[in-house]
Design a protein around this motif. Structure first.
Motif, mmCIF file in Angstrom:
data_model
loop_
_atom_site.group_PDB
_atom_site.id
_atom_site.type_symbol
_atom_site.label_atom_id
_atom_site.label_comp_id
_atom_site.label_asym_id
_atom_site.label_seq_id
_atom_site.Cartn_x
_atom_site.Cartn_y
_atom_site.Cartn_z
ATOM 1 N N PRO A 68 8.789 7.089 -0.621
ATOM 2 C CA PRO A 68 8.392 5.956 -1.460
ATOM 3 C C PRO A 68 7.576 4.962 -0.651
ATOM 4 O O PRO A 68 7.710 4.872 0.566
ATOM 5 C CB PRO A 68 9.733 5.352 -1.874
ATOM 6 C CG PRO A 68 10.672 5.743 -0.786
ATOM 7 C CD PRO A 68 10.201 7.091 -0.298
ATOM 8 N N PRO A 69 6.726 4.216 -1.332
ATOM 9 C CA PRO A 69 5.987 3.181 -0.607
ATOM 10 C C PRO A 69 6.932 2.124 -0.040
ATOM 11 O O PRO A 69 8.031 1.931 -0.552
ATOM 12 C CB PRO A 69 5.075 2.560 -1.671
ATOM 13 C CG PRO A 69 5.273 3.336 -2.911
ATOM 14 C CD PRO A 69 6.430 4.262 -2.731
ATOM 15 N N VAL A 70 6.489 1.479 0.996
ATOM 16 C CA VAL A 70 7.230 0.380 1.616
ATOM 17 C C VAL A 70 6.699 -0.917 1.017
ATOM 18 O O VAL A 70 5.487 -1.130 0.984
ATOM 19 C CB VAL A 70 7.023 0.381 3.144
ATOM 20 C CG1 VAL A 70 7.685 -0.819 3.789
ATOM 21 C CG2 VAL A 70 7.535 1.682 3.739
ATOM 22 N N THR A 71 7.590 -1.762 0.536
ATOM 23 C CA THR A 71 7.190 -3.060 -0.001
ATOM 24 C C THR A 71 7.713 -4.137 0.923
ATOM 25 O O THR A 71 8.885 -4.118 1.308
ATOM 26 C CB THR A 71 7.734 -3.281 -1.424
ATOM 27 O OG1 THR A 71 7.278 -2.213 -2.264
ATOM 28 C CG2 THR A 71 7.258 -4.609 -1.991
ATOM 29 N N GLU A 82 2.275 -3.724 -0.151
ATOM 30 C CA GLU A 82 2.774 -2.383 -0.404
ATOM 31 C C GLU A 82 2.020 -1.460 0.534
ATOM 32 O O GLU A 82 0.793 -1.476 0.585
ATOM 33 C CB GLU A 82 2.561 -1.969 -1.853
ATOM 34 C CG GLU A 82 3.253 -0.653 -2.168
ATOM 35 C CD GLU A 82 3.175 -0.295 -3.629
ATOM 36 O OE1 GLU A 82 2.278 0.491 -3.990
ATOM 37 O OE2 GLU A 82 4.001 -0.819 -4.400
ATOM 38 N N ASP A 96 3.464 4.002 3.718
ATOM 39 C CA ASP A 96 4.601 4.462 4.521
ATOM 40 C C ASP A 96 4.877 3.442 5.621
ATOM 41 O O ASP A 96 4.167 2.449 5.754
ATOM 42 C CB ASP A 96 4.344 5.853 5.109
ATOM 43 C CG ASP A 96 3.040 5.935 5.881
ATOM 44 O OD1 ASP A 96 2.677 4.968 6.594
ATOM 45 O OD2 ASP A 96 2.363 6.972 5.788
ATOM 46 N N HIS A 97 5.929 3.699 6.402
ATOM 47 C CA HIS A 97 6.319 2.752 7.451
ATOM 48 C C HIS A 97 5.259 2.629 8.544
ATOM 49 O O HIS A 97 5.074 1.557 9.118
ATOM 50 C CB HIS A 97 7.673 3.160 8.047
ATOM 51 C CG HIS A 97 8.798 2.972 7.086
ATOM 52 N ND1 HIS A 97 9.389 1.746 6.860
ATOM 53 C CD2 HIS A 97 9.415 3.848 6.257
ATOM 54 C CE1 HIS A 97 10.330 1.875 5.943
ATOM 55 N NE2 HIS A 97 10.372 3.137 5.560
ATOM 56 N N THR A 145 12.264 -0.490 -0.103
ATOM 57 C CA THR A 145 11.619 0.475 -0.978
ATOM 58 C C THR A 145 12.194 0.298 -2.370
ATOM 59 O O THR A 145 13.404 0.091 -2.530
ATOM 60 C CB THR A 145 11.826 1.924 -0.502
ATOM 61 O OG1 THR A 145 13.212 2.196 -0.439
ATOM 62 C CG2 THR A 145 11.198 2.148 0.854
ATOM 63 N N GLU A 146 11.346 0.363 -3.360
ATOM 64 C CA GLU A 146 11.782 0.163 -4.733
ATOM 65 C C GLU A 146 12.758 1.267 -5.153
ATOM 66 O O GLU A 146 12.505 2.446 -4.927
ATOM 67 C CB GLU A 146 10.565 0.151 -5.660
ATOM 68 C CG GLU A 146 10.896 -0.209 -7.076
ATOM 69 C CD GLU A 146 9.658 -0.357 -7.951
ATOM 70 O OE1 GLU A 146 9.792 -0.916 -9.038
ATOM 71 O OE2 GLU A 146 8.569 0.081 -7.534
ATOM 72 N N GLY A 169 15.550 2.261 -4.005
ATOM 73 C CA GLY A 169 16.082 3.109 -2.949
ATOM 74 C C GLY A 169 17.478 3.621 -3.251
ATOM 75 O O GLY A 169 17.811 4.769 -2.953
#
Length: 121
Positions: A8-11, A70, A73-74, A103-104, A106
């Motif tokens: 998942p994308p990192v926010t 956003e 990745d990390h 992460t949304e 998670g």
């Protein structure tokens, strides 16, 4: 055929406070500083990052702005922070009050559940 699962994308919610140096500039000088000093550093050192900027100074004295990032990745997020730290944005124009990174949904992924969200009616 199963699809490949992607991370998942990192926010990141970057809580920041303006400094006297930033506020001493005119609005045009601020925009010029941002577009000539900060944005080029981000573009040259990162890929896979997007942002939104929120003004909060009318409601908070501790945090004047929230910059929501956003990252794909990390690694992309780490490159973003490294790029920002090499500009006057970091601790000169703005004080970094806090970084809230996640992460949304998670929890839903961890437990194999459907995410819980509200929908406007």
């Amino acid at each position: 055929m199963p699809t490949a699962q992607t991370a998942p994308p990192v926010t990141a919610f970057m809580l920041i406070k303006t400094t006297p140096e930033w506020l001493a500039m005119t609005p045009r000088e601020r925009m010029d500083a941002f577009t000539t000093q900060v944005v080029p550093a981000i573009r040259s050192k990162t890929t896979g990052v997007r942002s939104r900027f929120y003004d909060t100074e009318f409601y908070s004295t501790r945090v004047t702005d929230v910059w929501v990032w956003e990252a794909d990745d990390h690694d992309a997020y780490q490159h973003l922070i490294d790029a920002l730290r090499e500009t006057p944005f970091w601790d000169r124009y703005f004080e970094i009050v806090d970084l809230l990174v996640g992460t949304e949904n998670g929890y839903a992924r961890t437990y194999g559940l459907d995410p819980v969200a509200t929908i406007a009616t």
